[in-house]
Scaffold this active site. Structure first.
Site, mmCIF file in Angstrom:
data_model
loop_
_atom_site.group_PDB
_atom_site.id
_atom_site.type_symbol
_atom_site.label_atom_id
_atom_site.label_comp_id
_atom_site.label_asym_id
_atom_site.label_seq_id
_atom_site.Cartn_x
_atom_site.Cartn_y
_atom_site.Cartn_z
ATOM 1 C CB SER A 16 39.059 -3.667 2.514
ATOM 2 O OG SER A 16 38.490 -2.643 3.467
ATOM 3 C CB CYS A 384 48.438 20.257 10.829
ATOM 4 S SG CYS A 384 47.186 21.695 10.544
ATOM 5 N NE ARG A 465 37.059 24.926 11.531
ATOM 6 C CZ ARG A 465 36.320 24.900 10.356
ATOM 7 N NH1 ARG A 465 36.112 25.933 9.818
ATOM 8 N NH2 ARG A 465 35.646 23.744 9.937
ATOM 9 C CG HIS A 510 48.087 18.206 6.201
ATOM 10 N ND1 HIS A 510 48.139 17.440 7.109
ATOM 11 C CD2 HIS A 510 47.676 19.420 6.669
ATOM 12 C CE1 HIS A 510 47.176 17.944 8.113
ATOM 13 N NE2 HIS A 510 46.860 19.358 7.769
ATOM 14 C CD GLU A 512 50.282 14.903 6.148
ATOM 15 O OE1 GLU A 512 51.275 15.587 6.231
ATOM 16 O OE2 GLU A 512 49.294 15.095 6.751
HETATM 17 N N1 GLN Z 1 42.638 21.624 14.633
HETATM 18 C C1 GLN Z 1 43.804 22.294 14.261
HETATM 19 C C2 GLN Z 1 43.208 23.546 13.461
HETATM 20 O O1 GLN Z 1 42.273 23.362 12.954
HETATM 21 C C3 GLN Z 1 44.903 21.599 13.525
HETATM 22 C C4 GLN Z 1 44.353 20.852 12.117
HETATM 23 C C5 GLN Z 1 44.984 19.850 11.660
HETATM 24 O O2 GLN Z 1 45.828 19.227 12.193
HETATM 25 N N2 GLN Z 1 44.917 19.367 10.292
HETATM 26 O O3 GLN Z 1 43.810 24.356 13.253
#
Ligand code: GLN
Length: 533
Positions: A16, A384, A465, A510, A512
């Site tokens: 780190s 997500c 998923r 995402h 980010e």
């Molecule tokens: N668990 C949820 C899915 O698999 C969201 C995954 C996540 O937030 N990256 O769809």
């Protein structure tokens, strides 16, 4: 064939210390001087990738456009260099062994005994060179994970030793990052751990060319020359890396220490024009001199370890600077939220983000947080799983589908508003099998996100998923939650909005992963802007 230069960054004394940031900062300076540079990370663990690792173990899993689940350092590389990375930028011991063992099964080794040396080290060297050869970079920086002396990193150190010998000392360079601790009792900086760490490297056949010393205090000339003398490097190859308030200052510090010039001279590359880094300096300046402040809550279940949400936190830093504003992030544990304490926990926030995640733990707290943001007109960004929670909440409390849930948490729910994708149903392996990497998304022209992006077609990175269940689409629309973005091939809902709300956006992807210093992500910029107002 281009003469590609290879720089290796190793770490000693402690983990780190920020090898990723030093590598990224050096890369930034070389890029600013006109060189094409990439950075790769070699991770000594046996997992094929960090995709199956709990974030508590290894922090966030970063995802590339081509769908690799990688170490979070790749996020830094992209944020600093403003260039995408790929599968080839992260190699693990698991990947190395998998390749070698597959070759052995095919019979490629022609009856030979397969050994760490030369077969594993050959595969490591092949991977190191692959990236440079494929994309013809001027410089490839390879960060070796772990700390020198770890059993796991030995084959990597040996591979570096061999490469140095094979392609010559003007084409390779080893930078060793160590710690110079300050002993308060004797009011002294101590160089002995650095000396020992260099000794360890020497035992493995590597004389480092440059030492970067992480320190809390300014290094005196005396300390620098002591380290130089005992570690056998030139005095200008002893570089100070003093603690700073933001990682984004490190390239400017390294420039002051002339790390880039020393590197170029040692690699016999022209030291062309001094980089101005104007945009970068302006960014750091805005970061250090904000005009106002905003408080954003990040609701998740890994809040004890901020590294678990690295890219989200950095995106907020970028968006804060873009708005001349300091973003104070309050981490809120979703397991701790309940109906009775929610106003106390979330009441003074100007914006709420519900984080990505997997599994049942803390899910009701996330759903409550989405409800609180919706009912109290607080700017809301669901990422997500965070978007999925907003959908579930809306179904339960606005559409009166009381048992609504995701089939991830409740397999037999009467109202599966979030459901598993058809092609995911037959998959049994967990590693590398999600919907991963960049997918196109077409924005609805009447949506908020269309205005935010300023274009109709976007591409964002995914890792999940489960999906919005299109069977409920009209019902949601009729009740005031609209689809703002759709995948053009599959028709999957990628973005939802509540147009009657001040700022309520949920994204299945995402954002980010794509926010960079020189290109902050529009969604985060606009989210922070709305939180301020
Ligand atoms: N668990 C949820 C899915 O698999 C969201 C995954 C996540 O937030 N990256 O769809």
């Amino acid at each position: 064939m281009k003469n590609i230069k290879y720089i290796f960054v190793t770490g000693g004394v402690s983990s780190s210390l920020g090898k990723g940031i030093i590598s990224s900062s050096l890369a930034k300076l070389l890029q600013a001087r006109g060189y094409s540079v990439t950075i790769q990370k070699l991770d000594p663990y046996i997992n094929i990738d960090p995709g199956t690792l709990n974030p508590y173990e290894h922090g966030e899993c970063f995802v590339t456009d081509d769908g690799a689940e990688t170490d979070l350092d790749l996020g830094h590389y992209e944020r600093f260099l403003n260039k995408p990375t790929s599968q080839a930028n992260n190699v693990t011991t698991g990947k190395i062994y998998q390749t070698v063992i597959n070759k052995e099964r095919r019979g490629d080794y022609l009856g030979k005994t397969v050994q760490v040396i030369p077969h594993i080290t050959d595969e490591i060297k092949r991977r190191i060179k692959l990236l440079g050869n494929k994309f013809q970079y001027d410089v490839v920086i390879t960060e070796i994970g772990g700390t020198v002396g770890d059993i796991e990193s030995l084959p990597y150190i040996e591979a570096v030793r061999q490469l140095k010998w094979e392609i010559g000392s003007t084409n390779t360079l080893v930078i060793h990052l160590t710690l110079v601790p300050y002993l308060a009792a004797s009011r002294e900086l101590k160089t002995k751990p650095t000396q020992h760490s260099v000794k360890l490297l020497l035992e493995n056949g590597i004389q480092p060319d440059i030492l970067v010393l992480r320190t809390e205090r300014v290094l005196t000339n005396e300390i620098r020359s002591k380290v130089a003398r005992f570690c056998n490097v030139e005095i200008h190859s002893v570089i100070e890396s003093i603690d700073v308030s933001t990682i984004y200052e490190v390239p400017l510090l390294m420039q002051k220490e002339k790390l880039d010039i020393t590197v170029l001279q040692k690699l016999h590359l022209p030291v062309n024009e001094m980089p101005q880094l104007l945009e970068w300096k302006e960014f750091v300046d805005k970061l250090k001199h904000p005009q106002n402040e905003v408080k954003i809550g990040l609701v998740g279940k890994y809040v004890e370890l901020p590294d678990a949400y690295k890219s989200i936190l950095e995106s907020l830093v970028h968006a804060g600077a873009a708005n001349h504003c300091k973003v104070k992030v309050q981490m809120i544990h979703s397991e701790k939220i309940n109906k009775n304490n929610i106003s106390e926990l979330l009441g003074d926030l100007q914006g709420i983000i519900v984080a990505p995640g997997f599994g049942d733990r803390g899910i009701e707290g996330k759903i409550l947080a989405a409800q609180f943001a919706r009912e109290n007109q607080i700017s809301f960004l669901g990422i997500c799983l965070g978007m999925q929670c907003a959908v579930i909440e809306f179904a339960r409390n606005v559409m009166n589908l009381h048992d609504a849930h995701s089939t991830e948490m409740h397999i037999s729910t009467q109202f599966p508003v979030i459901d598993i994708m058809q092609e995911q149903k037959m998959i049994t392996d967990l590693g590398g099998t999600m919907r991963l990497g960049a997918y196109d998304c077409v924005l609805n022209e009447n949506s908020k996100v269309f205005k935010i992006y300023g274009k109709q077609k976007i591409s964002e990175r995914h890792r999940h998923r489960y999906e919005f269940n299109n069977q409920y689409l009209t019902q949601f629309e009729e009740n005031g939650m609209t689809t703002a973005g759709i995948n053009p091939e599959s028709g999957l809902v990628e973005i939802i909005e509540i147009p009657s709300h001040k700022w309520f956006v949920g994204v299945q992807f995402h954002p980010e992963y794509k926010s960079r210093v020189e290109e902050p992500h529009p969604i985060f910029i606009d989210f922070v802007k709305s939180a301020i107002s």
